[in-house]
Design a protein around this motif. Structure first.
Motif, PDB file in Angstrom:
ATOM      1  N   ASN A 137      -9.694  -6.409   5.179  1.00 30.25           N
ATOM      2  CA  ASN A 137      -9.609  -5.665   6.423  1.00 30.25           C
ATOM      3  C   ASN A 137     -10.527  -6.291   7.472  1.00 30.25           C
ATOM      4  O   ASN A 137     -11.187  -5.610   8.228  1.00 30.25           O
TER       5      ASN A 137
ATOM      6  N   MET B 218      -4.073   4.181   3.494  1.00 29.06           N
ATOM      7  CA  MET B 218      -3.226   4.798   4.526  1.00 29.06           C
ATOM      8  C   MET B 218      -2.952   3.837   5.672  1.00 29.06           C
ATOM      9  O   MET B 218      -2.188   4.149   6.567  1.00 29.06           O
ATOM     10  N   PHE B 219      -3.601   2.652   5.609  1.00 24.44           N
ATOM     11  CA  PHE B 219      -3.316   1.651   6.636  1.00 24.44           C
ATOM     12  C   PHE B 219      -3.119   0.304   5.956  1.00 24.44           C
ATOM     13  O   PHE B 219      -3.516   0.116   4.806  1.00 24.44           O
TER      14      PHE B 219
ATOM     15  N   ALA C  95       0.564  -0.258   3.616  1.00 24.48           N
ATOM     16  CA  ALA C  95       0.058   1.117   3.618  1.00 24.48           C
ATOM     17  C   ALA C  95       1.000   1.988   2.805  1.00 24.48           C
ATOM     18  O   ALA C  95       2.192   1.712   2.724  1.00 24.48           O
ATOM     19  N   PHE C  96       0.472   3.040   2.179  1.00 25.70           N
ATOM     20  CA  PHE C  96       1.406   3.962   1.540  1.00 25.70           C
ATOM     21  C   PHE C  96       2.106   4.775   2.616  1.00 25.70           C
ATOM     22  O   PHE C  96       1.622   4.930   3.725  1.00 25.70           O
ATOM     23  N   ARG C  97       3.288   5.262   2.273  1.00 22.22           N
ATOM     24  CA  ARG C  97       4.142   5.873   3.283  1.00 22.22           C
ATOM     25  C   ARG C  97       3.662   7.254   3.703  1.00 22.22           C
ATOM     26  O   ARG C  97       3.561   7.557   4.878  1.00 22.22           O
ATOM     27  N   LYS C  98       3.410   8.106   2.688  1.00 25.67           N
ATOM     28  CA  LYS C  98       2.988   9.457   3.075  1.00 25.67           C
ATOM     29  C   LYS C  98       2.053  10.070   2.052  1.00 25.67           C
ATOM     30  O   LYS C  98       2.098   9.721   0.872  1.00 25.67           O
ATOM     31  N   ASP C  99       1.234  10.954   2.514  1.00 25.33           N
ATOM     32  CA  ASP C  99       0.328  11.687   1.646  1.00 25.33           C
ATOM     33  C   ASP C  99      -0.084  12.944   2.399  1.00 25.33           C
ATOM     34  O   ASP C  99      -1.074  12.979   3.100  1.00 25.33           O
ATOM     35  N   VAL C 100       0.748  13.940   2.292  1.00 22.79           N
ATOM     36  CA  VAL C 100       0.441  15.181   3.002  1.00 22.79           C
ATOM     37  C   VAL C 100       1.126  16.344   2.296  1.00 22.79           C
ATOM     38  O   VAL C 100       2.258  16.235   1.849  1.00 22.79           O
TER      39      VAL C 100
ATOM     40  N   LYS D 276     -12.318   8.324  -6.762  1.00 16.49           N
ATOM     41  CA  LYS D 276     -12.544   7.217  -5.837  1.00 16.49           C
ATOM     42  C   LYS D 276     -13.966   6.672  -5.939  1.00 16.49           C
ATOM     43  O   LYS D 276     -14.218   5.515  -5.647  1.00 16.49           O
TER      44      LYS D 276
ATOM     45  N   GLU E 247     -16.585   0.684  -2.127  1.00 15.72           N
ATOM     46  CA  GLU E 247     -15.994   0.721  -0.809  1.00 15.72           C
ATOM     47  C   GLU E 247     -16.569  -0.392   0.058  1.00 15.72           C
ATOM     48  O   GLU E 247     -17.781  -0.528   0.199  1.00 15.72           O
TER      49      GLU E 247
ATOM     50  N   GLN F 126     -13.665  -0.054   5.007  1.00 14.63           N
ATOM     51  CA  GLN F 126     -12.863   1.144   4.730  1.00 14.63           C
ATOM     52  C   GLN F 126     -11.958   0.952   3.528  1.00 14.63           C
ATOM     53  O   GLN F 126     -11.049   1.725   3.300  1.00 14.63           O
TER      54      GLN F 126
ATOM     55  N   ASN G 155     -11.238   0.690  -0.485  1.00 13.68           N
ATOM     56  CA  ASN G 155     -11.732   1.018  -1.808  1.00 13.68           C
ATOM     57  C   ASN G 155     -11.225   0.001  -2.807  1.00 13.68           C
ATOM     58  O   ASN G 155     -10.026  -0.163  -2.968  1.00 13.68           O
TER      59      ASN G 155
ATOM     60  N   ASP H 211      10.432   8.803   0.407  1.00 17.46           N
ATOM     61  CA  ASP H 211       9.452   9.118   1.445  1.00 17.46           C
ATOM     62  C   ASP H 211       9.976   8.799   2.843  1.00 17.46           C
ATOM     63  O   ASP H 211       9.802   9.584   3.777  1.00 17.46           O
TER      64      ASP H 211
ATOM     65  N   LEU I  79      10.359  11.578   5.698  1.00 19.17           N
ATOM     66  CA  LEU I  79       9.600  11.484   6.947  1.00 19.17           C
ATOM     67  C   LEU I  79      10.553  11.377   8.145  1.00 19.17           C
ATOM     68  O   LEU I  79      10.270  11.913   9.221  1.00 19.17           O
TER      69      LEU I  79
ATOM     70  N   HIS J 237      -6.391   2.034  13.294  1.00 22.74           N
ATOM     71  CA  HIS J 237      -5.191   2.015  12.457  1.00 22.74           C
ATOM     72  C   HIS J 237      -4.109   2.969  12.971  1.00 22.74           C
ATOM     73  O   HIS J 237      -3.094   3.172  12.317  1.00 22.74           O
TER      74      HIS J 237
ATOM     75  N   ILE K 268      -4.277   6.240  13.245  1.00 27.43           N
ATOM     76  CA  ILE K 268      -4.174   7.434  12.408  1.00 27.43           C
ATOM     77  C   ILE K 268      -4.842   8.634  13.078  1.00 27.43           C
ATOM     78  O   ILE K 268      -4.377   9.758  12.970  1.00 27.43           O
TER      79      ILE K 268
ATOM     80  N   ARG L 218       1.401   9.206  13.002  1.00 27.12           N
ATOM     81  CA  ARG L 218       1.188   8.535  11.720  1.00 27.12           C
ATOM     82  C   ARG L 218       0.153   9.295  10.898  1.00 27.12           C
ATOM     83  O   ARG L 218       0.276   9.451   9.682  1.00 27.12           O
TER      84      ARG L 218
ATOM     85  N   GLU M  78       1.396  11.991   8.737  1.00 32.38           N
ATOM     86  CA  GLU M  78       2.089  11.566   7.503  1.00 32.38           C
ATOM     87  C   GLU M  78       1.113  11.344   6.353  1.00 32.38           C
ATOM     88  O   GLU M  78       1.496  11.347   5.190  1.00 32.38           O
ATOM     89  N   VAL M  79      -0.152  11.112   6.690  1.00 30.96           N
ATOM     90  CA  VAL M  79      -1.145  10.809   5.650  1.00 30.96           C
ATOM     91  C   VAL M  79      -2.355  11.736   5.760  1.00 30.96           C
ATOM     92  O   VAL M  79      -3.474  11.362   5.420  1.00 30.96           O
ATOM     93  N   CYS M  80      -2.085  12.953   6.209  1.00 30.39           N
ATOM     94  CA  CYS M  80      -3.168  13.909   6.473  1.00 30.39           C
ATOM     95  C   CYS M  80      -4.122  14.074   5.280  1.00 30.39           C
ATOM     96  O   CYS M  80      -5.337  14.087   5.441  1.00 30.39           O
ATOM     97  N   ASP M  81      -3.561  14.174   4.077  1.00 26.64           N
ATOM     98  CA  ASP M  81      -4.419  14.427   2.916  1.00 26.64           C
ATOM     99  C   ASP M  81      -5.368  13.260   2.656  1.00 26.64           C
ATOM    100  O   ASP M  81      -6.503  13.456   2.215  1.00 26.64           O
TER     101      ASP M  81
END
Lengths: 605, 380
Positions: free
Chosen positions: A494, A529-530, A550-555, A578, A583, A586, A588, B215, B219, B352, B354, B367, B370-373
């Protein structure tokens, strides 16, 4: 005047790995009833679990046996067990210094292998009488005639009186004992009444008794209560216990010339004992030390860091404790921008490194990260200063450097003839230079290469095994230093430089190695997430890049009253998971990423 | 009394395939027995936490399950029992969840009489095939009728729930669903991405090979909803919630903003002071305890000041209004050591795309939603 101790034989057993050295030792112990049969478990002499698991001996354990030969006389046999692997040559040579003879075990099916050659030459250098033994003669693949020729042709050892045995069944083993008595010369001594001289060939640490020193008494005798001095180090101590190995430690009143045994004084720190030193009496002692052993110097270095920074002291305690039993590795505290506080450790070779790291994990339950191994570079600066560098991070600015030299090795590889092409290719790819090719027999050749040590650090051995389907064997020895176009390659995650991943590499290899490391990291760092660019750079020039998508979604779609509680718990738990990662900026990075970059070329390269 | 009260009615006339909430199909006698117990549970709680009685009641939310399963008389009795303990004169919002199967004219009349002013109807889909596939026991027409009846009974503030990303729903079908919803003069819409809750029939179907949209598709469906609803004047004020201006659900806003709430009934969760607890899902135990004036069994935790504050602050990131860290720091002194770190973490994510800072507030970008958690994980 020198006199002979006719009823004593000091010997070691040497062999290539898996040729049956330990099994033969066990049979010898059984035959001489040195150990209770009921307590005999496989491989008695290899005490560490790790040793038993890997079938290698790391620490040597001497043992004394009484043996009544066919001539009716009873002999004291002192077996000094030796490790089989190249990394532990220092131990082999220690052990040999205390012996007059060596039993050379060769697998009758496998034939002479690289370590057979290395160990045999070492024994010849130490002027030992060699008793060749063909083991596993009962196997269908055994080829006694060919292997005998190999021993004669390659090692120059006469096979006039062949000993054909099966250590597994015990067949032929009594003949080995007879040969030991008949062929190995008895030790010579200035006499039991001469001033004490005992050779220190090993030491171990016991939590309750402190340092236990293993010695072979050459002249004179040692009694409990004696005040002794180590001629080399100047240390003195009063002996609280002396004893022999039968095979466990057994206290005796006196150790006499020709005997192998142990001493317990009041020494608490193993670092105070120098292997190869000579023990004598404080009062009326000898002045002339026995010829010592060569100093052992680590060849391979790697950083050892705790995964979580608050375990630094735990790692230190583990290293200190381990060092008590393996003084061959070195360590000192260092710090890394990326990894925090840790230790730079020096090892005798790759296997040694692996064994120490594994023991830290297993015996001390430590979560550690090992950085990329490095060799010791010699950096000549323009101002005339010479630096010895074991950590890429310490490399001075390029403008100050006149030249960098890297350590070379001479590698001896024995392989089936049909593999020559592949092995030549691998060696040349690794900047090797062919020094010699020699036929071992109709099927096998001995290849000799001069190679940079850093080229074999990662996966050279695996590659050899893979192109030869496991049949190639290798041994190596240091071969001086050579000027080389070495550059420092950094890894950026990064956009941020992670010093723990920096390596020194030959300029021609940098791009390929950079690609390899970026790929390995991008495969072992989980998506974030990025998007994360993974880059390799020399100075400011990027030479390789991979992106971690990046992963697509996590919510969570629904979050109301009760869910808050649940979600908070889940988040905390995930966070705890984690914490086992490091780290950087940003990003991990899991431990597996550190291992992945050590794996070398990925399959599709 | 608590400012925000939730009452769980754990009865249904069947179980939908995706539903992970606690509800049972119970005999009328059991429902009868349950009836006013939440009011009595309130008494137990008040004895132990007297501070509950010190603030006026502002929002009341009855969910489930199916509150209508209590019957019109039952609802009246429960309302009566509650109002004796908690004066309704300060009540700003009283929501009742309604299912299309239970949406009779009489039900809405009853709800209007007892003082309910907000209706939330579980619709999920406007396609009959999809409805039957997910185990709903009504068709699209019943859902439309339910909305009409609520509006006819005077409930201006009527909203529905939809599920995005149901298997078999094409972008065209989803678009039709959204258009239909928009045509119903609603004030509020919840659009949930499908969650496969463990132990549900849906979870078993997935195990047996039912393919769910990926996903990307899910989305895309959510983005489609945001666009269509946005054009119709609905603002996405929370990750899964849309409202016309002024019609945001006040009860849920209070939860997301980290205010105290009291939940009554089996499986209901509460957050009072440093305490949080979740009542056991065991209906029998619940009835037994409360009948004997004892608090029902619950899983409870006392939080320390930092945990408490942390939990109350971070989930507001789900709201489009975001978080004003400086304001939260003065609201919770315990966060003094945290806000600096949070500020940094949130700032690191700007590059990024976000997070973003708007005035004094941090909020998630499109964006980021989509990745809030993952963002929350950076903060806990």
């Amino acid at each position: 005047m020198a006199q002979r101790l006719d009823n004593i034989r000091n010997f070691c057993i040497i062999a290539h790995i898996d040729h049956g050295k330990t099994t033969l030792s066990d049979r010898v112990l059984e035959l001489t009833e040195a150990i209770d049969l009921r307590n005999l478990r496989e491989q008695t002499l290899d005490a560490m679990d790790l040793e038993r698991e890997r079938g290698i001996t790391i620490k040597s354990h001497p043992v004394s046996m009484a043996y009544t030969a066919k001539d009716g006389k009873t002999y004291l046999l002192n077996l000094i067990d030796t490790p089989g692997h190249v990394d532990f040559n220092y131990e082999v040579s220690r052990s040999m210094g205390a012996c007059e003879g060596a039993v050379l075990v060769v697998d009758a099916a496998q034939g002479v292998e690289a370590q057979t050659v290395a160990n045999a030459y070492l024994a010849i250098d130490n002027e030992l009488e060699i008793v060749p033994v063909l083991n596993k003669v009962d196997l269908p693949g055994a080829n006694i005639e060919d292997v005998s020729h190999q021993i004669e042709d390659v090692l120059g050892i006469s096979m006039d009186r062949p000993l054909l045995i099966s250590a597994k069944t015990g067949e032929g083993v009594p003949d080995v004992l007879e040969a030991i008595v008949a062929r190995i010369p008895p030790p010579e001594t200035a006499g039991v009444d001469a001033p004490l001289r005992a050779l220190v060939f090993d030491s171990v640490f016991d939590e309750f008794r402190g340092v236990i020193t293993y010695v072979r008494v050459v002249d004179g005798c040692i009694k409990v209560g004696d005040a002794v001095r180590f001629i080399g180090s100047g240390q003195t101590t009063q002996l609280r216990e002396v004893g022999i190995f039968s095979p466990d430690q057994k206290p005796v009143d006196v150790l006499e010339a020709g005997q192998v045994g142990y001493l317990v004084g009041a020494i608490k720190d193993p670092a105070d004992i120098k292997i190869g030193d000579t023990v004598t009496w404080v009062k009326d002692g000898a002045t002339e030390p026995l010829p010592g052993f060569k100093e052992v110097r680590p060849m391979v270095f790697s950083g050892v860091y705790p995964v979580s920074s608050d375990e630094f002291e735990k790692v230190r305690a583990g290293l200190e404790k381990l060092h008590l039993n393996d003084s061959a590795f070195t360590f000192h505290a260092e710090s890394s921008v990326a990894l925090g506080f840790g230790f730079r450790c020096g090892f005798l070779g790759l296997l040694h490194m692996e064994v120490v790291q594994e023991r830290l994990r297993r015996e001390f339950d430590l979560d550690i990260i090992n950085t990329h191994p490095s060799v010791v570079y010699r950096v000549l600066l323009k101002d005339g200063e010479v630096l010895e560098l074991d950590n890429p991070v310490q490399l001075p600015d390029v403008t100050r450097i006149e030249q960098i030299e890297e350590p070379m090795i001479k590698a001896t590889i024995i392989c089936p003839s049909e593999c020559i092409g592949d092995i030549m290719r691998i060696a040349l790819e690794r900047r090797g230079e062919v020094k010699g090719t020699e036929s071992l027999d109709t099927r096998r050749v001995i290849l000799t290469f001069i190679l940079p040590l850093n080229e074999i650090l990662i996966d050279f051995h695996d590659m050899l095994k893979s192109v030869s389907r496991g049949y190639a064997s290798m041994d190596y020895e240091p071969y001086g230093y050579q000027a080389s176009d070495i550059v420092k390659m950094d890894i950026l995650l990064n956009g941020e430089l992670v010093d723990a991943f920096s390596i020194l590499v030959h300029r021609d290899k940098a791009v390929a190695r950079g690609r390899q490391m970026c790929k390995a990291l991008s495969e072992s760092i989980p998506p974030h997430m990025f998007k994360i660019p993974v880059q390799a750079a020399i100075g400011r020039t990027i030479i390789a890049r991979e992106d971690i998508r990046a992963f697509r979604k996590d919510v969570l779609a629904k979050l109301y009253g009760g869910d808050v509680t649940r979600k908070q718990k889940v988040l905390k738990k995930q966070k705890a998971g984690k914490a086992r990662m490091k780290e950087f900026g940003q990003v991990n990075v899991p431990q597996s990423a550190f291992i992945s970059v050590l794996k070398g070329s990925s399959k599709d390269d | 009394m608590p400012s925000h009260l939730y009452i769980h009615v754990p009865f249904c006339d069947g179980k939908c395939h995706y539903c992970g909430f606690f509800s049972v199909v119970a005999a009328p006698s059991v429902i009868e027995l349950y009836n006013t117990l939440p009011a009595r549970e309130y008494d137990c709680r008040l004895t132990r936490l007297p501070e509950l009685g010190k603030v006026p009641l502002r929002t009341l939310y009855m969910g489930g399950g199916t509150p209508a399963m209590l019957g019109n008389d039952g609802l009246k009795r429960l309302a009566d029992a509650l109002s004796k303990r908690l004066p309704f004169d300060t009540l700003e919002e009283w929501t009742v969840e309604v299912t299309p199967t239970s949406a009779s004219v009489a039900l809405f009349a009853t709800l209007a009489t007892i003082g309910v002013n907000r209706i939330s109807i579980g619709v999920q889909s406007f396609d009959d095939t999809i409805l039957s596939r997910i185990g709903r026991r009504h068709d699209a027409q019943a859902a439309i009728t339910a909305v009409k009846r609520a509006q006819d009974a005077g409930f201006v503030n009527t909203g529905i729930d939809l599920i995005a990303g149901l298997p078999g729903v094409t972008p065209t079908l989803w678009s039709e669903t959204l258009e239909r919803a928009i045509s119903l003069s609603l004030t509020h819409l919840s659009v949930y991405a499908l969650i496969v809750e463990s132990g549900t029939p849906l979870a078993r179907q997935v195990e047996d090979g039912l393919e769910l949209p990926g996903d990307d598709d899910q989305l895309a469906a959510l983005a489609q909803a945001e666009t269509a609803l946005g054009e119709a004047g609905f603002a996405r004020y929370e990750i899964s919630n849309y409202a016309l201006p002024g019609f945001e659900c006040r009860h849920n806003l209070a939860v997301w903003r980290g205010h105290d709430f009291l939940g009554l009934g089996p499986s209901a969760a509460s957050r009072v002071g440093r305490m949080r607890w979740t009542n056991s899902e065991d209906l029998e135990e619940y009835i037994h305890a409360v009948k004997h004036d004892a608090p029902p069994p619950a899983d409870s935790t006392a939080l320390d000041a930092v945990e408490d504050a942390e939990e109350r602050v971070i989930f507001a990131l789900r709201l489009s209004e975001g978080i004003d860290l400086a304001a939260e720091a003065s609201r919770f002194p315990a966060l003094a050591g945290k806000v600096g770190v949070w500020e940094q973490r949130l700032a690191d994510l700007v590059v990024h795309g976000i997070t973003e800072r708007v005035g004094d507030r941090w909020r998630l970008t499109a964006r980021g939603r989509e990745v809030c958690d993952a963002v929350l994980r950076e903060l806990v």
